[in-house]
Enzyme design. Structure first.
Site, mmCIF file in Angstrom:
data_model
loop_
_atom_site.group_PDB
_atom_site.id
_atom_site.type_symbol
_atom_site.label_atom_id
_atom_site.label_comp_id
_atom_site.label_asym_id
_atom_site.label_seq_id
_atom_site.Cartn_x
_atom_site.Cartn_y
_atom_site.Cartn_z
ATOM 1 N N TYR A 122 -17.970 -12.977 1.091
ATOM 2 C CA TYR A 122 -17.127 -13.103 2.284
ATOM 3 C C TYR A 122 -15.651 -12.957 1.918
ATOM 4 O O TYR A 122 -14.902 -12.231 2.575
ATOM 5 C CB TYR A 122 -17.384 -14.450 2.953
ATOM 6 C CG TYR A 122 -16.671 -14.637 4.263
ATOM 7 C CD1 TYR A 122 -17.121 -13.998 5.416
ATOM 8 C CD2 TYR A 122 -15.558 -15.465 4.365
ATOM 9 C CE1 TYR A 122 -16.474 -14.175 6.631
ATOM 10 C CE2 TYR A 122 -14.905 -15.644 5.578
ATOM 11 C CZ TYR A 122 -15.358 -14.997 6.693
ATOM 12 O OH TYR A 122 -14.708 -15.159 7.897
ATOM 13 N N SER A 176 -9.513 -13.954 7.682
ATOM 14 C CA SER A 176 -9.719 -15.368 7.335
ATOM 15 C C SER A 176 -8.775 -15.739 6.214
ATOM 16 O O SER A 176 -8.369 -14.894 5.411
ATOM 17 C CB SER A 176 -11.170 -15.572 6.871
ATOM 18 O OG SER A 176 -11.336 -16.834 6.247
#
Length: 233
Positions: A157, A141
């Site tokens: 995350y 990501s």
């Protein structure tokens, strides 16, 4: 000429499901790996209705023994693995601050998004080194870029994807032979994780990833991509 074999973790929904489908449409034998047998078999059955060569194997990336057993099963039944896509992941912390969240959230996120991928690569890489060929794609990501660490929120995350990106580079430096390992930011995708307002479809995301599954021996290794273009770590 043997049919190439691909395995996708977290393949029963979202981007993972679309990756399984597109690989099968391109002539791969595809193993859909997931930890929910019912959802896994339902997804495979749906794909088989389109005459696609897809099978389900139970694998929980949070459990090392589960990964070990699945790797042994793939070796026994297929004798090879050509493409491995580490797609399974969690996003548990939303916009929580790193030091105010429950530490268990950080530990669980790292367990799935980093250590799970590490163990999957560790147990499946022997199948690739044995034949001197393999393509590994880690789904990361933009939140895993160093620049994102300057902004608060989603710390668990972000750190898990930053560590995953580092793993990609280190593995590329250490693994020998025609084995390429790269990482991809699929963008903001309309999935259960991404939410309904995300602008990209799973199909668009899959297309931005799958070109790395068939790159030649001179293709990239240890790089980070978005939509086929290299991006900064």
């Amino acid at each position: 000429m043997h049919t190439k074999v691909a395995l996708v973790t977290g393949g029963n929904r979202g981007i993972g499901y679309e990756l399984v489908k597109q690989l099968a449409l391109n002539g791969f034998k595809v193993i859909l790996a997931g930890r929910d047998p019912q959802k896994g078999y339902e997804a495979v059955q749906k794909l088989k209705e389109s005459a696609l060569d897809v099978s389900f194997l139970l694998m929980d990336v949070d459990r090392e023994e589960s990964i070990r057993q699945t790797a042994a099963t793939v070796d026994e039944h297929y004798g090879r693995l050509d493409v491995l896509i580490n797609n399974a992941g969690v996003y548990l912390d939303e916009h929580e601050q790193l030091f105010s969240m429950d530490p268990a959230i950080l530990k669980q996120t790292m367990a799935t998004n980093f250590f799970g991928v590490y163990d999957v690569i560790r147990y499946f890489i022997p199948l690739m080194t044995r034949q001197g060929y393999g393509r590994i794609i880690n789904i990361s990501s933009e939140y895993g870029t160093l620049s994102e660490m300057s902004y608060p929120g989603s710390g668990a995350y972000k750190l898990s994807k930053l560590a995953l990106n580092g793993l990609t580079r280190l593995a590329a430096a250490e693994i020998k032979g025609d084995i390429k390992i790269n990482t991809v930011d699929p963008g903001w995708v309309s999935t259960e994780m991404g939410g309904p307002s995300a602008p990209r479809t799973p199909k668009e995301a899959a297309e931005s990833i799958l070109w790395l599954a068939t790159i030649g021996p001179d293709g990239p290794n240890g790089e980070f991509f978005r939509d086929g273009k290299r991006i900064d770590w």
